[in-house]
Design an enzyme around this catalytic site. Structure first.
Site, PDB file in Angstrom:
ATOM      1  CG  ASP A  56       3.558  -6.082 -10.595  1.00 40.88           C
ATOM      2  OD1 ASP A  56       4.638  -6.696 -10.614  1.00 40.88           O
ATOM      3  OD2 ASP A  56       2.567  -6.480  -9.932  1.00 40.88           O
ATOM      4  CG  ASN A  99       5.754 -12.939  -9.127  1.00 39.76           C
ATOM      5  OD1 ASN A  99       4.897 -13.638  -9.665  1.00 39.76           O
ATOM      6  ND2 ASN A  99       6.086 -13.075  -7.851  1.00 39.76           N
ATOM      7  CG  ASP A 322      -3.529  -8.164  -2.903  1.00 41.22           C
ATOM      8  OD1 ASP A 322      -3.563  -9.411  -2.860  1.00 41.22           O
ATOM      9  OD2 ASP A 322      -3.400  -7.530  -3.960  1.00 41.22           O
ATOM     10  CD  GLU A 350       2.745 -11.036  -5.239  1.00 39.50           C
ATOM     11  OE1 GLU A 350       1.863 -11.855  -4.896  1.00 39.50           O
ATOM     12  OE2 GLU A 350       2.467  -9.899  -5.672  1.00 39.50           O
ATOM     13  CG  HIS A 395       4.738  -6.532  -3.322  1.00 36.18           C
ATOM     14  ND1 HIS A 395       3.753  -5.719  -3.796  1.00 36.18           N
ATOM     15  CD2 HIS A 395       4.262  -7.799  -3.514  1.00 36.18           C
ATOM     16  CE1 HIS A 395       2.754  -6.431  -4.263  1.00 36.18           C
ATOM     17  NE2 HIS A 395       3.047  -7.702  -4.109  1.00 36.18           N
ATOM     18  NE  ARG A 396      -0.237  -6.902  -2.048  1.00 34.56           N
ATOM     19  CZ  ARG A 396      -0.278  -5.641  -2.495  1.00 34.56           C
ATOM     20  NH1 ARG A 396      -0.003  -4.650  -1.688  1.00 34.56           N
ATOM     21  NH2 ARG A 396      -0.600  -5.376  -3.741  1.00 34.56           N
ATOM     22  CE  LYS A 426       4.270  -8.980  -8.073  1.00 36.39           C
ATOM     23  NZ  LYS A 426       2.867  -8.676  -8.242  1.00 36.39           N
TER      24      LYS A 426
HETATM   25  O1  LIG Z   1      -7.069  -8.330 -10.574  1.00 31.89           O
HETATM   26  C1  LIG Z   1      -6.247  -7.773  -9.843  1.00 31.89           C
HETATM   27  O2  LIG Z   1      -5.814  -6.610 -10.066  1.00 31.89           O
HETATM   28  C2  LIG Z   1      -5.789  -8.489  -8.637  1.00 31.89           C
HETATM   29  C3  LIG Z   1      -6.539  -9.528  -8.139  1.00 31.89           C
HETATM   30  C4  LIG Z   1      -6.179 -10.251  -6.888  1.00 31.89           C
HETATM   31  O3  LIG Z   1      -5.738 -11.526  -7.248  1.00 31.89           O
HETATM   32  P1  LIG Z   1      -6.663 -12.871  -7.115  1.00 31.89           P
HETATM   33  O4  LIG Z   1      -7.867 -12.678  -7.932  1.00 31.89           O
HETATM   34  O5  LIG Z   1      -5.729 -13.915  -7.666  1.00 31.89           O
HETATM   35  O6  LIG Z   1      -6.977 -13.046  -5.663  1.00 31.89           O
HETATM   36  C5  LIG Z   1      -5.083  -9.529  -6.108  1.00 31.89           C
HETATM   37  O7  LIG Z   1      -4.536 -10.385  -5.144  1.00 31.89           O
HETATM   38  C6  LIG Z   1      -3.992  -9.019  -7.013  1.00 31.89           C
HETATM   39  O8  LIG Z   1      -2.974  -8.369  -6.297  1.00 31.89           O
HETATM   40  C7  LIG Z   1      -4.538  -8.031  -7.998  1.00 31.89           C
HETATM   41  C1  LIG Z   2      -1.067 -10.906  -5.550  1.00 26.95           C
HETATM   42  C2  LIG Z   2      -0.455  -9.784  -5.943  1.00 26.95           C
HETATM   43  O1  LIG Z   2       0.003  -9.536  -7.195  1.00 26.95           O
HETATM   44  P1  LIG Z   2      -0.357 -10.078  -8.662  1.00 26.95           P
HETATM   45  O2  LIG Z   2      -1.016  -8.928  -9.353  1.00 26.95           O
HETATM   46  O3  LIG Z   2       0.949 -10.451  -9.258  1.00 26.95           O
HETATM   47  O4  LIG Z   2      -1.301 -11.251  -8.514  1.00 26.95           O
HETATM   48  C3  LIG Z   2      -0.214  -8.677  -4.983  1.00 26.95           C
HETATM   49  O5  LIG Z   2       0.147  -7.579  -5.435  1.00 26.95           O
HETATM   50  O6  LIG Z   2      -0.380  -8.860  -3.756  1.00 26.95           O
END
Ligand SMILES: O=C(O)C1=C[C@@H](OP(=O)(O)O)[C@@H](O)[C@H](O)C1
Ligand SMILES: C=C(OP(=O)(O)O)C(=O)O
Length: 444
Positions: A56, A99, A322, A350, A395-396, A426
């Protein structure tokens, strides 16, 4: 995608009798990608310590380079980013976003506001993850963003628009990353007049907005907040490098080890997040406390140990979507039915995480009820079944199902297989090494 590491097609995990140890966490994904973008948009040079090294962050680093912004990695722990002061040297680029939601969403807003000719695309699943609410919000203020595939989803083509923003609105109920993206781009729009962003509907995943506001503040921009309903950036504020910025350990990555301590004895200590963390996912430890585990916290560490069988809980996990996946697997070790509520966003991450979680937990013998925005997990009586867990390029899924190898359920003799473990790259390329480091006394 991370080149350094070779992964097998699957990993076989033997039953683990006891877990104990200390884990130094990799950097936070959410803080790393925000910091990279803010540093790139700022005036001046930013030194970033302990940036996450994973797929990422690689896509964000790669995008910045393609946009003509320069950065160097000077040693294992240190990156230096030379800010463009809100301008981009390259006006035409094709950007691969993998992703990474934390890359594509904030970059879409920043590029649409700064202007140029850009395409943004990713892996197949990225093209199934919604972005329409963000595109609608931006196009309504004069951005020029088109879908080159399916409407509402990446790939996107961004052209130079004519931004006239004083007030804009965005839906908050699909992903908080749309609001994060607009907030980070707002100072680039608020050159002469204040910009107010209104949130339409319920905002999910609120603690991630706190991370965004905190980091914007460190880069010199304050946002006035009216509850979770509206956010105003006063004119004339520009991002300025804070000099050096340190990335905390990843609190979502911490969840696997803390849960292991709560299930499998412990103590397990994670280092890199603690009482001082700005990440909402540190509140995962509170869920473990509700389940009966003993948690101790320092400024920069958290420790978990078991107090016997975990208690089943029924709770809202909207604030930590998460880390909540880790609770769904810890539920296999609880004394009844655990229900996780208000997690509809799992369906657009994901993979469809509600469906994937239900399918894989059932393989282990759990009774699972899956609803539009909740999941209930009742562990099997006695042993978990031996199973081959599919990970859906998530990944999770790979990381949280490693916990099902813990021997709280007396699975003597059963090896658990996790398919396609490379998906951990990831956010945590070395996850299975770190897990092996705390897992002791394998029986077979
Ligand atoms: O802003 C961020 O860093 C994130 C927000 C969350 O997503 P959502 O806002 O879509 O729930 C989380 O699931 C993602 O892994 C990271
Ligand atoms: C939802 C996730 O990732 P993203 O930042 O791509 O939304 C995650 O890391 O669980």
């Amino acid at each position: 995608m991370t080149q350094q590491k070779q992964y097998p097609h699957h990993i076989d995990l033997k039953p683990v009798m006891h877990v104990e140890g200390v884990v130094r966490l990799p950097g936070s994904k959410s803080i790393s990608n925000r910091t990279l973008l803010l540093a790139a948009l700022a005036e001046g040079t930013t030194t970033i310590i302990d940036l996450l090294a994973s797929d990422d962050t690689l896509v964000m680093l790669g995008a910045l380079r393609s946009l003509g912004l320069t950065w160097e990695q000077v040693d294992e722990h240190t990156h230096i980013v030379h800010g463009g002061g809100g301008t981009l040297p390259v006006h035409e680029a094709d950007l691969f976003m993998g992703n990474a939601g934390t890359a594509i969403r904030p970059l879409t807003a920043a590029l649409a506001v700064i202007g140029g000719d850009y395409t943004l695309h990713g892996v197949t699943r990225m093209h199934e993850r919604p972005i329409g609410d963000l595109v609608d919000a931006l196009n309504a203020i004069g951005a020029q963003i088109e879908y080159t595939g399916v409407e509402g989803f990446p790939p996107l083509r961004i052209r130079r628009g004519h931004i006239h923003a004083q007030r804009l609105s965005v839906r908050g109920n699909v992903s908080s990353q749309f609001l994060t993206a607009l907030l980070m781009a707002a100072p680039l729009m608020a050159r002469e007049q204040a910009v107010t962003i209104d949130v339409v509907g319920e905002l999910i995943s609120k603690p991630y907005i706190e991370i965004t506001l905190n980091l914007m503040r460190r880069f010199g921009v304050t946002v006035e907040q009216d509850g979770w309903q509206s956010f105003t950036v006063q004119p004339g504020q520009r991002y300025a490098s804070p000099g050096t910025i340190h990335v905390e350990g990843d609190a979502s990555s911490a969840s696997y080890f803390l849960a292991a301590g709560a299930i499998g004895g412990g103590p397990i200590r994670v280092e890199g997040v603690g009482r001082d963390s700005i990440q909402g996912d540190v509140r995962f430890a509170e869920a473990l406390e509700q389940m009966g585990a003993t948690i101790t916290r320092g400024d920069n560490w958290i420790e978990a140990r078991s107090n016997g069988v975990l208690k089943a809980i029924d709770a809202d996990f909207n604030h930590i979507p998460d880390a909540a996946m880790t609770i769904a697997v810890a539920a296999l070790y609880a004394d009844g039915t655990t229900t996780l509520r208000n997690i509809a966003s799992w369906r657009v991450k994901e993979t469809d995480r509600l469906a994937a979680m239900a399918t894989e937990l059932r393989k282990l013998g759990a009774i699972v009820v899956e609803g539009p925005d909740f999941i209930s997990v009742t562990p099997p009586e006695g042993e978990l079944r031996a199973a081959t867990i599919d990970t859906y390029d998530d990944h999770r899924m790979a990381m949280c199902f490693s916990l099902a190898s813990l021997d709280g359920k007396a699975r003597r003799g059963n090896t658990m297989r996790i398919n396609d473990p490379k998906c951990v790259a990831k956010t945590f390329p070395d996850y299975f090494d770190a897990f092996a480091g705390i897992a002791h006394e394998n029986l077979i």
